[in-house]
Write an enzyme that holds these catalytic residues in place. Structure first.
Site, PDB file in Angstrom:
ATOM      1  CG  HIS A 113      44.127  59.779  51.300  1.00  0.00           C
ATOM      2  ND1 HIS A 113      42.884  59.895  51.867  1.00  0.00           N
ATOM      3  CD2 HIS A 113      44.098  60.583  50.207  1.00  0.00           C
ATOM      4  CE1 HIS A 113      42.140  60.729  51.151  1.00  0.00           C
ATOM      5  NE2 HIS A 113      42.849  61.168  50.132  1.00  0.00           N
ATOM      6  CG  PHE A 114      50.493  59.243  55.473  1.00  0.00           C
ATOM      7  CD1 PHE A 114      50.796  59.212  54.120  1.00  0.00           C
ATOM      8  CD2 PHE A 114      51.132  60.177  56.269  1.00  0.00           C
ATOM      9  CE1 PHE A 114      51.714  60.093  53.568  1.00  0.00           C
ATOM     10  CE2 PHE A 114      52.059  61.063  55.731  1.00  0.00           C
ATOM     11  CZ  PHE A 114      52.343  61.024  54.381  1.00  0.00           C
ATOM     12  CG  ASN A 131      39.627  58.282  52.230  1.00  0.00           C
ATOM     13  OD1 ASN A 131      40.637  58.875  52.525  1.00  0.00           O
ATOM     14  ND2 ASN A 131      39.427  57.777  51.037  1.00  0.00           N
ATOM     15  CG  HIS A 186      36.077  63.632  46.759  1.00  0.00           C
ATOM     16  ND1 HIS A 186      37.207  62.895  46.488  1.00  0.00           N
ATOM     17  CD2 HIS A 186      35.224  63.369  45.751  1.00  0.00           C
ATOM     18  CE1 HIS A 186      37.028  62.219  45.370  1.00  0.00           C
ATOM     19  NE2 HIS A 186      35.823  62.494  44.901  1.00  0.00           N
ATOM     20  CG  HIS A 205      40.644  66.151  44.404  1.00  0.00           C
ATOM     21  ND1 HIS A 205      39.295  66.337  44.400  1.00  0.00           N
ATOM     22  CD2 HIS A 205      40.883  65.130  45.269  1.00  0.00           C
ATOM     23  CE1 HIS A 205      38.740  65.482  45.238  1.00  0.00           C
ATOM     24  NE2 HIS A 205      39.681  64.749  45.787  1.00  0.00           N
ATOM     25  CG  ASP A 216      43.835  62.840  46.488  1.00  0.00           C
ATOM     26  OD1 ASP A 216      43.758  62.281  47.590  1.00  0.00           O
ATOM     27  OD2 ASP A 216      42.940  62.766  45.619  1.00  0.00           O
TER      28      ASP A 216
HETATM   29  O1  DOR Z   1      41.713  58.664  44.124  1.00  0.00           O
HETATM   30  C1  DOR Z   1      41.420  58.812  45.303  1.00  0.00           C
HETATM   31  N1  DOR Z   1      42.020  58.095  46.260  1.00  0.00           N
HETATM   32  N2  DOR Z   1      40.492  59.695  45.619  1.00  0.00           N
HETATM   33  C2  DOR Z   1      40.001  59.795  46.869  1.00  0.00           C
HETATM   34  O2  DOR Z   1      39.133  60.585  47.094  1.00  0.00           O
HETATM   35  C3  DOR Z   1      40.503  58.906  47.930  1.00  0.00           C
HETATM   36  C4  DOR Z   1      41.854  58.412  47.643  1.00  0.00           C
HETATM   37  C5  DOR Z   1      42.240  57.228  48.508  1.00  0.00           C
HETATM   38  O3  DOR Z   1      42.330  57.404  49.741  1.00  0.00           O
HETATM   39  O4  DOR Z   1      42.419  56.129  48.025  1.00  0.00           O
HETATM   40 ZN    ZN Z   2      42.006  62.464  48.769  1.00  0.00          ZN
HETATM   41 ZN    ZN Z   3      39.173  63.204  47.115  1.00  0.00          ZN
END
Ligand code: DOR
Ligand code: ZN
Ligand code: ZN
Length: 420
Positions: free
Chosen positions: A43-44, A75, A159, A212, A282
């Site tokens: 997630h950048f 997200n 997820h 995950h 992740d």
């Molecule tokens: O721990 C998490 N962080 N799980 C997720 O599904 C999203 C991710 C985030 O983008 O912060």
């Molecule tokens: Zn994730």
């Molecule tokens: Zn996730």
């Protein structure tokens, strides 16, 4: 032992005594050469979050740790739900990504045409579905999930946590300022969501990559349908290395949560018995300041894109994993599952993305080893392996012993079905 010849970013020959002379040589005697890691789960952050990770800092961190391809999840803010936002993210990545990049499209109730357009054009690497709320708002309810299976095409990355069970548990702990995150999002929620996913995947014969996997309960669900449904699985290093006995408050708060020792050990057994297909970090780069907020306000997620390789090297050093299995989990299986046909192997015809390393003693990870903008890792202070000695993206040396040596390299978009 072999020589590897690279021309125009591609591997053109692997074997003894190459025919012609080379313009440049890199001696690798006594070292291991492995394909670069394909981390299909990062997630950048996008514009508007200058304190967080961006493509520049995120992919510097990635390549320094042997990750030569990243697939970014939706997200992030803004979430990648529309074609326009997807294109905006593609432009950001094209300008700044030091690694090759794939881009997921996020599922919501109102973007079915765009999901299909991005998948049919092979631009998006998959459709990401959140069955339980996490950092972003929850956009997929039960009815939408059924529609995603019925009306979209291509690989689904999920997820899997059951929202109804999460809501129920959250209400029970509402009055508690410091509850146990593993109870607020219990293992049963993950197993329940996975059971529903199995039924949908079976009914629609639809490939699903479960993100995950974190519990023995999920492994049991998967064991019953092995070879029957087209489900593949990912595990994240933090679930393999951390347990409720070693949590660090909000700094290890993530979704799904860090589980207990029994689950952690079950994951290792599954990894060794080929019950898990890929490793995805992740990488969720939340800042120290955000993590210092009270439990209920602190965001979930752990930065990890640059520690996957050093952690796995420590497992190899300790005899818990073979180099071959690491390569399967980090490179070959992601390439196969996502259809990145030019990646994942050090073979003629494949892209010249690889990492060179030697087996060394484990050393304590320090914050100065980290290139992620957030500047912290739950593994600081732990003795783990080193980053690779050299990392190549498209035949160009980008990182050496954890430092960026060529900041001008830019990766290219990876698309499912890319051919050699
Ligand atoms: O721990 C998490 N962080 N799980 C997720 O599904 C999203 C991710 C985030 O983008 O912060
Ligand atoms: Zn994730
Ligand atoms: Zn996730």
């Amino acid at each position: 032992m072999a020589d590897v010849c690279v021309e125009d970013g591609r591997i053109v020959y692997v074997g003894p005594r190459p025919a012609g002379p080379a313009r440049r040589k890199a001696p690798a005697i006594g070292k291991f050469l492995v394909p670069g890691i394909i981390d299909t789960h990062v997630h950048f952050r996008s514009p508007g979050h200058p304190h967080k990770e961006d493509w520049e800092s995120g992919t510097r961190a990635a390549t320094s740790g042997g990750v030569t391809t990243v697939c970014d999840m939706p997200n992030t803010s803004p979430p990648t739900l529309t074609r326009a936002l997807w294109e905006e993210k593609r432009a950001l990545a094209a300008a700044a990504s030091r690694a090759n990049y794939g881009l997921w499209v996020g599922a919501a109730s109102n973007n079915f045409d765009e999901m299909n357009e991005l998948m049919d054009s092979r631009d998006a690497c998959g459709i990401k579905v959140f069955m339980g709320g996490s950092t972003g708002p929850l956009l997929v309810d039960d009815a939408t999930l059924a529609r995603v299976f019925a009306e979209t095409r291509g690989l689904l990355g999920v997820h899997a946590e059951d929202e109804a069970l999460l809501v129920g548990a959250r209400e029970r702990f509402a009055g508690n300022p410091t509850p146990d995150h593993n109870e607020v999002r219990p293992p049963a929620a993950a197993a329940a969501a996975l059971r529903r996913l199995v039924e949908l995947s079976r009914a629609h014969k639809r490939p699903v990559h479960v993100c995950h996997v974190s519990t023995s309960a999920e492994l049991a669900v998967l064991e019953d349908v092995r070879g029957i449904v087209p489900i593949t699985t990912e595990v994240s290093p933090h679930h393999l290395w951390l347990s409720t006995e070693t949590t660090q408050g909000n700094f290890t708060k993530c979704n799904p949560p860090i589980r207990d020792e029994i689950d952690r050990r079950a994951l290792w057994t599954a990894v060794r018995r080929n019950r898990i297909d890929t490793i995805g970090s992740d990488h969720a780069p939340h800042t120290r300041e955000e993590k210092l907020l009270p439990y209920w306000d602190a965001p979930s997620g752990i930065p990890g894109v640059e520690t996957t390789f050093p952690l796995l090297i420590s497992a190899i050093r300790q005899g818990r994993l073979s180099i071959e299995r690491m390569v399967q989990l980090c490179s070959e299986a992601p390439a196969q599952i996502f259809g990145f046909h030019r990646k994942g192997w050090v073979k003629a015809g494949y892209d010249a993305d690889f990492a060179l390393f030697t087996e060394v003693d484990l050393v304590k990870l320090t914050t100065s080893d980290l290139l992620t903008r957030v500047g912290w890792s739950p593994f600081v202070g732990q003795k783990i392996g080193l980053k690779p000695e050299q990392v190549y993206v498209g035949g160009r040396l980008v990182a050496q012993r954890g430092r960026i040596v060529d900041d001008d390299v830019r990766g290219t978009l990876v698309r499912p079905g890319d051919s050699r």
